[in-house]
Write a protein that holds these residues in place. Sequence first.
Motif, mmCIF file in Angstrom:
data_model
loop_
_atom_site.group_PDB
_atom_site.id
_atom_site.type_symbol
_atom_site.label_atom_id
_atom_site.label_comp_id
_atom_site.label_asym_id
_atom_site.label_seq_id
_atom_site.Cartn_x
_atom_site.Cartn_y
_atom_site.Cartn_z
ATOM 1 N N LEU A 1 0.814 -1.208 0.000
ATOM 2 C CA LEU A 1 0.000 0.000 0.000
ATOM 3 C C LEU A 1 0.851 1.264 0.000
ATOM 4 N N GLY A 2 2.085 1.134 0.447
ATOM 5 C CA GLY A 2 2.982 2.285 0.455
ATOM 6 C C GLY A 2 4.300 1.913 1.092
ATOM 7 N N ILE A 3 5.341 2.657 0.756
ATOM 8 C CA ILE A 3 6.661 2.409 1.326
ATOM 9 C C ILE A 3 7.418 3.727 1.433
ATOM 10 N N ILE A 4 8.156 3.891 2.527
ATOM 11 C CA ILE A 4 9.068 5.016 2.710
ATOM 12 C C ILE A 4 10.477 4.436 2.690
ATOM 13 N N GLN A 5 11.330 4.927 1.783
ATOM 14 C CA GLN A 5 12.672 4.385 1.613
ATOM 15 C C GLN A 5 13.721 5.456 1.925
ATOM 16 N N PHE A 6 14.834 5.022 2.485
ATOM 17 C CA PHE A 6 15.932 5.914 2.836
ATOM 18 C C PHE A 6 17.177 5.443 2.080
ATOM 19 N N ASP B 1 25.780 6.010 -7.350
ATOM 20 C CA ASP B 1 24.430 6.509 -7.578
ATOM 21 C C ASP B 1 23.741 6.648 -6.231
ATOM 22 N N LEU B 2 22.416 6.891 -6.286
ATOM 23 C CA LEU B 2 21.601 7.023 -5.070
ATOM 24 C C LEU B 2 20.521 5.952 -5.043
ATOM 25 N N GLU B 3 20.843 4.760 -5.529
ATOM 26 C CA GLU B 3 19.828 3.737 -5.741
ATOM 27 C C GLU B 3 19.900 2.585 -4.744
ATOM 28 N N THR B 4 20.735 2.704 -3.695
ATOM 29 C CA THR B 4 20.838 1.644 -2.696
ATOM 30 C C THR B 4 20.195 2.106 -1.403
ATOM 31 N N ASN B 5 19.224 1.342 -0.919
ATOM 32 C CA ASN B 5 18.491 1.711 0.284
ATOM 33 C C ASN B 5 19.265 1.335 1.542
ATOM 34 N N ALA B 6 19.216 2.206 2.539
ATOM 35 C CA ALA B 6 19.766 1.905 3.858
ATOM 36 C C ALA B 6 18.690 1.377 4.795
ATOM 37 N N ALA B 7 17.443 1.783 4.553
ATOM 38 C CA ALA B 7 16.335 1.358 5.404
ATOM 39 C C ALA B 7 15.025 1.617 4.677
ATOM 40 N N ALA B 8 13.948 1.032 5.197
ATOM 41 C CA ALA B 8 12.626 1.236 4.600
ATOM 42 C C ALA B 8 11.547 0.904 5.620
ATOM 43 N N ILE B 9 10.398 1.531 5.470
ATOM 44 C CA ILE B 9 9.192 1.203 6.235
ATOM 45 C C ILE B 9 8.101 0.928 5.216
ATOM 46 N N GLU B 10 7.501 -0.240 5.289
ATOM 47 C CA GLU B 10 6.553 -0.678 4.262
ATOM 48 C C GLU B 10 5.226 -1.076 4.894
ATOM 49 N N CYS B 11 4.135 -0.761 4.199
ATOM 50 C CA CYS B 11 2.809 -1.219 4.616
ATOM 51 C C CYS B 11 2.238 -2.144 3.550
ATOM 52 N N LYS B 12 1.745 -3.317 3.972
ATOM 53 C CA LYS B 12 1.123 -4.260 3.056
ATOM 54 C C LYS B 12 -0.235 -4.710 3.594
ATOM 55 N N VAL B 13 -1.085 -5.158 2.681
ATOM 56 C CA VAL B 13 -2.360 -5.749 3.082
ATOM 57 C C VAL B 13 -2.060 -7.063 3.786
ATOM 58 N N ASP B 14 -2.653 -7.276 4.960
ATOM 59 C CA ASP B 14 -2.326 -8.434 5.798
ATOM 60 C C ASP B 14 -3.562 -9.297 6.036
ATOM 61 N N GLY B 15 -4.176 -9.730 4.965
ATOM 62 C CA GLY B 15 -5.397 -10.519 5.048
ATOM 63 C C GLY B 15 -6.280 -10.206 3.860
ATOM 64 N N THR B 16 -7.498 -10.698 3.889
ATOM 65 C CA THR B 16 -8.426 -10.481 2.780
ATOM 66 C C THR B 16 -9.231 -9.213 3.014
ATOM 67 N N PRO B 17 -9.078 -8.196 2.147
ATOM 68 C CA PRO B 17 -9.810 -6.939 2.347
ATOM 69 C C PRO B 17 -11.226 -7.020 1.790
ATOM 70 N N GLY B 18 -12.040 -6.077 2.208
ATOM 71 C CA GLY B 18 -13.400 -5.963 1.702
ATOM 72 C C GLY B 18 -13.900 -4.560 1.949
ATOM 73 N N SER B 19 -15.188 -4.325 1.724
ATOM 74 C CA SER B 19 -15.748 -2.993 1.916
ATOM 75 C C SER B 19 -15.557 -2.535 3.355
ATOM 76 N N ASN B 20 -14.880 -1.390 3.542
ATOM 77 C CA ASN B 20 -14.582 -0.844 4.863
ATOM 78 C C ASN B 20 -13.848 -1.843 5.760
ATOM 79 N N ASP B 21 -13.017 -2.675 5.159
ATOM 80 C CA ASP B 21 -12.249 -3.691 5.878
ATOM 81 C C ASP B 21 -10.881 -3.806 5.212
ATOM 82 N N MET B 22 -9.844 -3.268 5.851
ATOM 83 C CA MET B 22 -8.528 -3.247 5.218
ATOM 84 C C MET B 22 -7.447 -3.666 6.229
ATOM 85 N N PRO B 23 -7.253 -4.969 6.439
ATOM 86 C CA PRO B 23 -6.202 -5.419 7.367
ATOM 87 C C PRO B 23 -4.822 -5.060 6.825
#
Length: 326
Positions: free
Chosen positions: A179-184, A191-213
Amino acid sequence: GDTNTAIRFPAADTFTVETGGSEALRVDSSGRLLIGTTTEGHADAANLTIADASDCGITIRSGTSDFGSIYFSDATSGNAEHAGFIDYSHSSNALRIGTNESTRLTIDSSGRLLIGTSTSRSIGAGSGYPGKLQVESSGFTNTTFTQNTNDIYGPEVNLGKSRGTSSGGTTVVQSGDQLGIIQFAGADGTDLETNAAAIECKVDGTPGSNDMPGRLVFFTTADGAASPTERLRITSAGIVRVPDDGKFSCGAGDDLNIYHSSNVNIIDTPTSRSLQIKGNGITLRTQGNENYIACTENGSVDLYHDNSVRLATTADGVDISGTGSL
């Protein structure tokens, strides 16, 4: 001749041009040029006013490899003649906006918004997908969001994703979708293409209407490595997970370490440190809920065998049950 086209002088120090029997433009006694209207615009921008009953605009047409420009000047020579400017490069199909004689913002041919630079480049692991918004500076670089409202709310940064293929899409995402990621990232001399760290959000289950694990995953890159490794995860159930051999460490000298290695769970302190467990009552139990040791404040310390007390301290000494020897 043409009887409905004319130049007229309808008032003192004013002339108009008429075509088709209607006034097309007027220069009034203040030297203002009015096209399609007899009423000037705002007092601070009335030198040229253009009006139409429907769509209205100005076209600047220049060569295929040249610029079309609007300059803002307070001088008659030098760089101050274009202290501020808006120009469009037909050779690169980029729009530039400048202040204080320098380009501050560029929209390139791919629609990327570049602030402080006119050249797009890739940052972090997403090297194949240069950012739509890029901010670069040779000095301190930051972004500020301030909200002034008499309520409980503050400014927001929102990252969202759908599986739709066009703007406005709401096609449902799937378990495991990012769903989104913040990379450092840091420059490595190449170059500037190697990440030192990251924070990532992913869907963690089956989503539905007004339901987003969702789950949050935190990554860091080890010394000598070229990509980040997962270090900590918070699941949709609120469980905090650390991978095998990942440690919770306390103290400046890693004075306390709690971690899991293979099939062993470990609480570790350096040889120069002590470990204290405090509570009104402390019990060590098996997974089957059988007691090993039970300690009670102002009471006994009990040692168990097969969930039965075999040794218990008392105010007078020690009680031992069963057969045994000392």
